[in-house]
Design a protein around this motif. Structure first.
Motif, mmCIF file in Angstrom:
data_model
loop_
_atom_site.group_PDB
_atom_site.id
_atom_site.type_symbol
_atom_site.label_atom_id
_atom_site.label_comp_id
_atom_site.label_asym_id
_atom_site.label_seq_id
_atom_site.Cartn_x
_atom_site.Cartn_y
_atom_site.Cartn_z
ATOM 1 N N ASP A 1 57.640 -4.409 50.441
ATOM 2 C CA ASP A 1 58.650 -3.467 50.933
ATOM 3 C C ASP A 1 60.015 -3.983 50.519
ATOM 4 O O ASP A 1 60.110 -4.865 49.650
ATOM 5 C CB ASP A 1 58.531 -3.261 52.463
ATOM 6 N N SER A 2 61.071 -3.478 51.123
ATOM 7 C CA SER A 2 62.424 -3.815 50.642
ATOM 8 C C SER A 2 62.745 -5.310 50.776
ATOM 9 O O SER A 2 63.670 -5.812 50.142
ATOM 10 C CB SER A 2 63.464 -2.992 51.396
ATOM 11 N N ARG A 3 61.986 -6.039 51.587
ATOM 12 C CA ARG A 3 62.261 -7.478 51.720
ATOM 13 C C ARG A 3 61.885 -8.257 50.457
ATOM 14 O O ARG A 3 62.347 -9.359 50.221
ATOM 15 C CB ARG A 3 61.486 -8.055 52.923
ATOM 16 N N ASN A 4 60.978 -7.689 49.673
ATOM 17 C CA ASN A 4 60.520 -8.300 48.420
ATOM 18 C C ASN A 4 60.074 -9.753 48.626
ATOM 19 O O ASN A 4 59.336 -10.023 49.551
ATOM 20 C CB ASN A 4 61.629 -8.189 47.375
ATOM 21 N N THR A 5 60.560 -10.692 47.822
ATOM 22 C CA THR A 5 60.121 -12.084 47.982
ATOM 23 C C THR A 5 61.138 -12.845 48.829
ATOM 24 O O THR A 5 62.329 -12.835 48.543
ATOM 25 C CB THR A 5 59.959 -12.765 46.609
ATOM 26 N N PHE A 6 60.632 -13.495 49.867
ATOM 27 C CA PHE A 6 61.485 -14.040 50.900
ATOM 28 C C PHE A 6 61.093 -15.496 51.151
ATOM 29 O O PHE A 6 59.945 -15.791 51.476
ATOM 30 C CB PHE A 6 61.232 -13.186 52.159
ATOM 31 N N GLN A 7 62.039 -16.399 50.957
ATOM 32 C CA GLN A 7 61.736 -17.816 51.152
ATOM 33 C C GLN A 7 62.247 -18.272 52.513
ATOM 34 O O GLN A 7 63.414 -18.057 52.850
ATOM 35 C CB GLN A 7 62.408 -18.642 50.052
ATOM 36 N N GLU A 8 61.374 -18.896 53.300
ATOM 37 C CA GLU A 8 61.783 -19.380 54.628
ATOM 38 C C GLU A 8 61.911 -20.894 54.585
ATOM 39 O O GLU A 8 60.949 -21.602 54.288
ATOM 40 C CB GLU A 8 60.747 -18.988 55.677
ATOM 41 N N LEU A 9 63.128 -21.372 54.891
ATOM 42 C CA LEU A 9 63.380 -22.812 54.920
ATOM 43 C C LEU A 9 63.749 -23.271 56.323
ATOM 44 O O LEU A 9 63.622 -24.439 56.663
ATOM 45 C CB LEU A 9 64.535 -23.163 53.972
ATOM 46 N N GLU A 10 64.219 -22.328 57.142
ATOM 47 C CA GLU A 10 64.645 -22.649 58.510
ATOM 48 C C GLU A 10 63.622 -22.084 59.477
ATOM 49 O O GLU A 10 63.138 -20.979 59.286
ATOM 50 C CB GLU A 10 66.001 -21.993 58.816
ATOM 51 N N TRP A 11 63.346 -22.836 60.535
ATOM 52 C CA TRP A 11 62.288 -22.398 61.457
ATOM 53 C C TRP A 11 62.789 -22.126 62.865
ATOM 54 O O TRP A 11 62.014 -21.913 63.770
ATOM 55 C CB TRP A 11 61.161 -23.443 61.471
ATOM 56 N N GLU A 12 64.112 -22.152 63.036
ATOM 57 C CA GLU A 12 64.625 -21.992 64.392
ATOM 58 C C GLU A 12 64.682 -20.519 64.793
ATOM 59 O O GLU A 12 65.187 -19.690 64.043
ATOM 60 C CB GLU A 12 66.021 -22.612 64.492
ATOM 61 N N HIS A 13 64.166 -20.202 65.997
ATOM 62 C CA HIS A 13 64.266 -18.850 66.535
ATOM 63 C C HIS A 13 65.482 -18.805 67.474
ATOM 64 O O HIS A 13 66.509 -19.376 67.173
ATOM 65 C CB HIS A 13 62.984 -18.469 67.275
ATOM 66 N N GLU A 14 65.303 -18.198 68.648
ATOM 67 C CA GLU A 14 66.430 -18.128 69.591
ATOM 68 C C GLU A 14 66.240 -19.158 70.704
ATOM 69 O O GLU A 14 65.141 -19.668 70.906
ATOM 70 C CB GLU A 14 66.521 -16.713 70.158
ATOM 71 N N ARG A 15 67.341 -19.429 71.440
ATOM 72 C CA ARG A 15 67.307 -20.460 72.480
ATOM 73 C C ARG A 15 67.625 -19.883 73.854
ATOM 74 O O ARG A 15 68.345 -18.893 73.969
ATOM 75 C CB ARG A 15 68.349 -21.542 72.198
ATOM 76 N N ALA A 16 67.133 -20.570 74.877
ATOM 77 C CA ALA A 16 67.522 -20.242 76.252
ATOM 78 C C ALA A 16 68.487 -21.340 76.723
ATOM 79 O O ALA A 16 68.587 -22.394 76.084
ATOM 80 C CB ALA A 16 66.284 -20.221 77.146
ATOM 81 N N ILE A 17 69.150 -21.107 77.845
ATOM 82 C CA ILE A 17 70.080 -22.129 78.373
ATOM 83 C C ILE A 17 69.316 -23.437 78.608
ATOM 84 O O ILE A 17 69.802 -24.525 78.333
ATOM 85 C CB ILE A 17 70.699 -21.637 79.700
ATOM 86 N N GLU A 18 68.072 -23.301 79.077
ATOM 87 C CA GLU A 18 67.254 -24.488 79.384
ATOM 88 C C GLU A 18 67.041 -25.369 78.156
ATOM 89 O O GLU A 18 66.794 -26.570 78.271
ATOM 90 C CB GLU A 18 65.877 -24.068 79.929
ATOM 91 N N CYS A 19 67.111 -24.771 76.968
ATOM 92 C CA CYS A 19 66.845 -25.538 75.737
ATOM 93 C C CYS A 19 67.924 -26.601 75.488
ATOM 94 O O CYS A 19 67.652 -27.622 74.853
ATOM 95 C CB CYS A 19 66.783 -24.613 74.525
ATOM 96 N N GLU A 20 69.137 -26.316 75.964
ATOM 97 C CA GLU A 20 70.255 -27.202 75.627
ATOM 98 C C GLU A 20 70.007 -28.642 76.066
ATOM 99 O O GLU A 20 70.368 -29.575 75.369
ATOM 100 C CB GLU A 20 71.567 -26.675 76.226
ATOM 101 N N LYS A 21 69.380 -28.808 77.258
ATOM 102 C CA LYS A 21 69.176 -30.181 77.748
ATOM 103 C C LYS A 21 67.752 -30.683 77.495
ATOM 104 O O LYS A 21 67.326 -31.683 78.054
ATOM 105 C CB LYS A 21 69.447 -30.215 79.250
ATOM 106 N N CYS A 22 67.030 -29.970 76.682
ATOM 107 C CA CYS A 22 65.613 -30.316 76.494
ATOM 108 C C CYS A 22 65.465 -31.420 75.441
ATOM 109 O O CYS A 22 66.036 -31.333 74.352
ATOM 110 C CB CYS A 22 64.853 -29.077 76.061
ATOM 111 N N ASP A 23 64.664 -32.423 75.753
ATOM 112 C CA ASP A 23 64.475 -33.530 74.814
ATOM 113 C C ASP A 23 63.622 -33.144 73.605
ATOM 114 O O ASP A 23 63.521 -33.906 72.648
ATOM 115 C CB ASP A 23 63.831 -34.726 75.534
#
Ligand code: SF4
Length: 314
Positions: free
Chosen positions: A251-273
């Motif tokens: 489809d219109s995305r054609n060939t797509f290279q993924e190098l980053e794996w981060e999705h979205e964060r919650a507030i709780e993520c900020e202090k998570c080890d």
């Protein structure tokens, strides 16, 4: 490092899974385009090609492509719903082309639930027949399963059913549902999982599989929902090993290279080890806004142990 290239070979299917993340547009990859992609693949030194979505076995050129890839010493596998492979004469054509690995997608050990989720009568029986056929021909089989509302409370039973009936299957993959591209019907949206139910069942399932020396991977599940099994998270593995992935879309995305794996964060993520090795929550704002993640505390040594286990794996 296992860099993987996913190639969509067609965009139509003989199942109609409610949560399918690639809507049909009836496109097919051309043989010429395929050759270009293979040459590109060779130059990038990727490890695997996966023929996928919608249903690669509906492409008449599939055995030819597998055969060509093998001649070039390229590892390839397919992800399939099993409908075509339930026919022994068809699956023999893949075997003759030297296909060595198939991922079959099973959603539940309960016939009615699997057929409901695929929206296709007989899909469960055909899939089990396809697994039998593949194993009979010495084609390695691995099991894929989309975690969703209708199977989240019996992932363990589905896994044990497979282990008991097909002990040669040694690897399992669970994908958390990808709502972004799926049909936006009432039934499709009703499949969104409840993480609080799914994670308990999934951790039980992974504990069982580990006790049988089997391996497994989990995609798109925040790792606070799989403590003790962080090394099985596909995103965490990619972050630790700096892996990349290319997807060739039809489809219109054609060939797509993924190098980053981060999705979205919650507030709780900020202090998570675990933050530096966790991808966070996929599609948090749009769909998974009900998910309650839990910030994790662990020592430097515990975290190093997770990282070194991943590095030691293939
Ligand atoms: S970073 Fe966020 S999502 Fe990841 S484990 Fe920590 S709390 Fe969970």
């Amino acid at each position: 490092m296992a860099n993987i290239w996913y190639i969509q070979v067609n965009r139509f299917c003989n199942n109609q899974c409610h949560f399918c993340s690639n809507t049909s547009n009836w496109n097919n990859i051309t043989f010429e385009r395929w050759l270009e992609l293979i040459d590109d693949f060779i130059s990038r030194k990727y490890s695997w090609i996966i023929f996928t979505w919608w249903e690669p076995t509906l492409s008449p050129d599939l055995p030819k492509w597998i055969d060509y890839a093998k001649q070039k010493n390229i590892n390839c596998r397919i992800i399939s719903n099993g409908m075509m492979c339930s026919n022994i004469d068809y699956i023999k054509t893949l075997k003759t082309a030297w296909l060595s690995l198939i991922h079959f997608s099973l959603y539940s050990y309960i016939l009615e639930i699997h057929d409901f989720l695929t929206d296709t009568p007989w899909s469960y029986k055909k899939l089990l027949k396809a697994i039998q056929n593949a194993l009979k021909l010495w084609i390695r089989v691995q099991l894929n399963c989309v975690i969703n509302k209708y199977n989240q409370n019996h992932l363990d039973k589905t896994t044990k059913f497979i282990v008991n009936n097909f002990p040669d299957i040694k690897h399992f993959v669970w994908n958390n549902l990808d709502p972004q591209m799926m049909r936006q019907t009432e039934i499709a949206l009703s499949t969104l999982p409840d993480f609080d139910i799914a994670w308990k069942n999934l951790v039980r399932t992974m504990t069982f599989l580990e006790s049988t020396w089997r391996t497994f991977r989990v995609e798109r599940l925040p790792i606070c929902f799989m403590r003790g099994f962080e090394r099985a998270s596909t995103e965490t593995r990619k972050i630790v090993k700096h892996e990349e992935r290319i997807v060739h879309f039809l489809d219109s995305r054609n060939t797509f290279q993924e190098l980053e794996w981060e999705h979205e964060r919650a507030i709780e993520c900020e202090k998570c080890d675990l933050k530096s090795i966790c991808a966070g929550i996929y599609e948090k704002k749009a769909y998974y806004n009900y998910v309650k993640v839990i910030s994790q505390k662990l020592s430097k040594e515990e975290k190093e142990k997770i990282i070194s286990k991943i590095k030691m794996d293939e």
